[in-house]
Design a protein around this motif. Sequence first.
Motif, PDB file in Angstrom:
ATOM      1  N   ALA A  72       0.828  -1.207   0.000  1.00  0.00           N
ATOM      2  CA  ALA A  72       0.000   0.000   0.000  1.00  0.00           C
ATOM      3  C   ALA A  72       0.861   1.255   0.000  1.00  0.00           C
ATOM      4  O   ALA A  72       0.569   2.228  -0.710  1.00  0.00           O
ATOM      5  CB  ALA A  72      -0.932  -0.020   1.213  1.00  0.00           C
ATOM      6  N   LEU A  73       1.939   1.258   0.784  1.00  0.00           N
ATOM      7  CA  LEU A  73       2.796   2.442   0.860  1.00  0.00           C
ATOM      8  C   LEU A  73       3.551   2.675  -0.444  1.00  0.00           C
ATOM      9  O   LEU A  73       3.737   3.826  -0.866  1.00  0.00           O
ATOM     10  CB  LEU A  73       3.777   2.294   2.026  1.00  0.00           C
ATOM     11  CG  LEU A  73       3.145   2.458   3.411  1.00  0.00           C
ATOM     12  CD1 LEU A  73       4.110   1.979   4.490  1.00  0.00           C
ATOM     13  CD2 LEU A  73       2.754   3.908   3.660  1.00  0.00           C
ATOM     14  N   VAL A  74       3.994   1.592  -1.101  1.00  0.00           N
ATOM     15  CA  VAL A  74       4.653   1.748  -2.401  1.00  0.00           C
ATOM     16  C   VAL A  74       3.674   2.344  -3.414  1.00  0.00           C
ATOM     17  O   VAL A  74       4.034   3.249  -4.190  1.00  0.00           O
ATOM     18  CB  VAL A  74       5.197   0.389  -2.893  1.00  0.00           C
ATOM     19  CG1 VAL A  74       5.609   0.476  -4.361  1.00  0.00           C
ATOM     20  CG2 VAL A  74       6.389  -0.046  -2.048  1.00  0.00           C
ATOM     21  N   ALA A  75       2.439   1.857  -3.392  1.00  0.00           N
ATOM     22  CA  ALA A  75       1.429   2.399  -4.305  1.00  0.00           C
ATOM     23  C   ALA A  75       1.169   3.872  -4.016  1.00  0.00           C
ATOM     24  O   ALA A  75       1.076   4.694  -4.937  1.00  0.00           O
ATOM     25  CB  ALA A  75       0.137   1.590  -4.181  1.00  0.00           C
ATOM     26  N   VAL A  76       1.071   4.220  -2.733  1.00  0.00           N
ATOM     27  CA  VAL A  76       0.843   5.613  -2.353  1.00  0.00           C
ATOM     28  C   VAL A  76       2.018   6.486  -2.793  1.00  0.00           C
ATOM     29  O   VAL A  76       1.837   7.602  -3.311  1.00  0.00           O
ATOM     30  CB  VAL A  76       0.634   5.710  -0.824  1.00  0.00           C
ATOM     31  CG1 VAL A  76       0.759   7.152  -0.348  1.00  0.00           C
ATOM     32  CG2 VAL A  76      -0.731   5.148  -0.448  1.00  0.00           C
ATOM     33  N   LEU A  77       3.226   5.979  -2.601  1.00  0.00           N
ATOM     34  CA  LEU A  77       4.414   6.740  -2.985  1.00  0.00           C
ATOM     35  C   LEU A  77       4.450   6.989  -4.491  1.00  0.00           C
ATOM     36  O   LEU A  77       4.694   8.111  -4.944  1.00  0.00           O
ATOM     37  CB  LEU A  77       5.664   5.971  -2.547  1.00  0.00           C
ATOM     38  CG  LEU A  77       7.013   6.651  -2.776  1.00  0.00           C
ATOM     39  CD1 LEU A  77       7.144   7.898  -1.929  1.00  0.00           C
ATOM     40  CD2 LEU A  77       8.156   5.689  -2.487  1.00  0.00           C
ATOM     41  N   GLN A  78       4.177   5.935  -5.276  1.00  0.00           N
ATOM     42  CA  GLN A  78       4.286   6.031  -6.724  1.00  0.00           C
ATOM     43  C   GLN A  78       3.116   6.774  -7.375  1.00  0.00           C
ATOM     44  O   GLN A  78       3.272   7.347  -8.450  1.00  0.00           O
ATOM     45  CB  GLN A  78       4.384   4.624  -7.327  1.00  0.00           C
ATOM     46  CG  GLN A  78       5.670   3.902  -6.979  1.00  0.00           C
ATOM     47  CD  GLN A  78       6.888   4.619  -7.548  1.00  0.00           C
ATOM     48  OE1 GLN A  78       6.996   4.855  -8.740  1.00  0.00           O
ATOM     49  NE2 GLN A  78       7.814   4.977  -6.674  1.00  0.00           N
TER      50      GLN A  78
END
Length: 476
Positions: free
Chosen positions: A176-182
Amino acid sequence: MNSAAPGSIRPSSELESGNHVSRKGQVLAWAVWDWGSASFNAVMTTFVFTVYLTSGAFGGKDQTSAVLGGALALAGAVIAVLAPVTGQRSDSGGRRKLWLGVNTAATALLTGLCFFVFPRPEFLLLGVTLIALGNVFFEFAGVNYNAMLAQISTPKNIGKVSGFGWGMGYLGGIAALVAVLQLFVQPAFDWFGASTQDGLNIRLVAVFSAIWFLVFALPVLLAVPELPRPVRGPRPGVRASYGLLVRRIKAIYQTSPHTIFFLLASAVFRDGLAAVFTFGGVIAAGTFGFDLRDVIFFAIFGNIVAAAGAVGGGFLDDRIGPKAVIVGSLVGLLAAGTAILVLGNANYVVFGFDWSGSTTFWVFGLFLSLFVGPAQSSSRAYLARLAPGGEAGELFGLYATTGRAASFLAPALFTLCITIATPLVAPGEAQRWGILGILVVLLAGLLVLLPVKPPGKTGFASLPAACPPPKQGSAD
């Protein structure tokens, strides 16, 4: 398949006599809920949205941190009052899965409404209110979710299954955090959701988190069967449910007093564990100067370490017992937290190397992450081992009740330490002293836990029925 007598753990006994493939499917579906819940835990309450709420757009960071801590403390008090009847009534009515779904949906809705929290001081109250209410419904969902552990595991693998669930939660947090970051924070491509005007990108993170949670909550609702409705008389009313709670606590104390002692100890240290993640991102940004991108990078690595700790702790749990895992984890947390408090954001020279404040947080923050998972996972497995047939859900209701009864401790002490430190230290330095409040809670939980007997050395708890069973020949 043999029919279970009233009061037995029907799903667990059915699972043990069923086929292995079905059990694996249910375990995976159950753990996927944890994967999805990370969008609320990791993204909303730890590393992104609470960092947004405590940013300069909403006021001074010490003041906004104190407001957030106060709101979460109030939410904990509300949970402590209402949790007894939510867990008890869903279990006794054979509606564990139903209420897991309802409370999950409520959490997702409140998360999505955070889209309307604009980056202005007048929206701070709305933001902390939505986060606090989200915590209330998330905890209610957790009562039913944790109770399902008895349905999908066996005495031989319960530690492993519990650790696998926590590990999936942390890995879900990474995804989820990688998706939010990208997509929103450091977008890989240009699109309207990357706009920072009026905090649009962060407000869209709330919408993304709500959808993420809902999607990954579906498998457990489809794969794990609902509880059979117990053969009992009519359920007690809401007021009578509180009277029943008192009788059950007395019955547990008489038949298995160390179950009560464990509930009290875990109530305290679990509140400290929750605070580590709730305020971790806030401290990283406010005290150590991490920007949102840095906070998310730390969160990704922290979740990798936490997942490894949870899975490894699950294997240790089945071998050396949950108490040893919890005690070791709490000692590690106290050591790492003390290092962050003492070293702070100052720069040092260590063996010829420059050691900055950000290095302090990276090194000891990752140690905190390593120890949180095993303590949480083994706490859940500890109680499940103490539950006799048919009473796992009831005990997890008490687990939530006692936990939330103490859930104001860490936020309140975090806020109190900041308030006391504010006039005594330089501006902007008070927030770091909130760590002291969290450490006090963890130490208190450890001290209460030490004399508690581990599972296997204390008797099973026994709970009186909500109502006497119907007489033979009477209507159900």
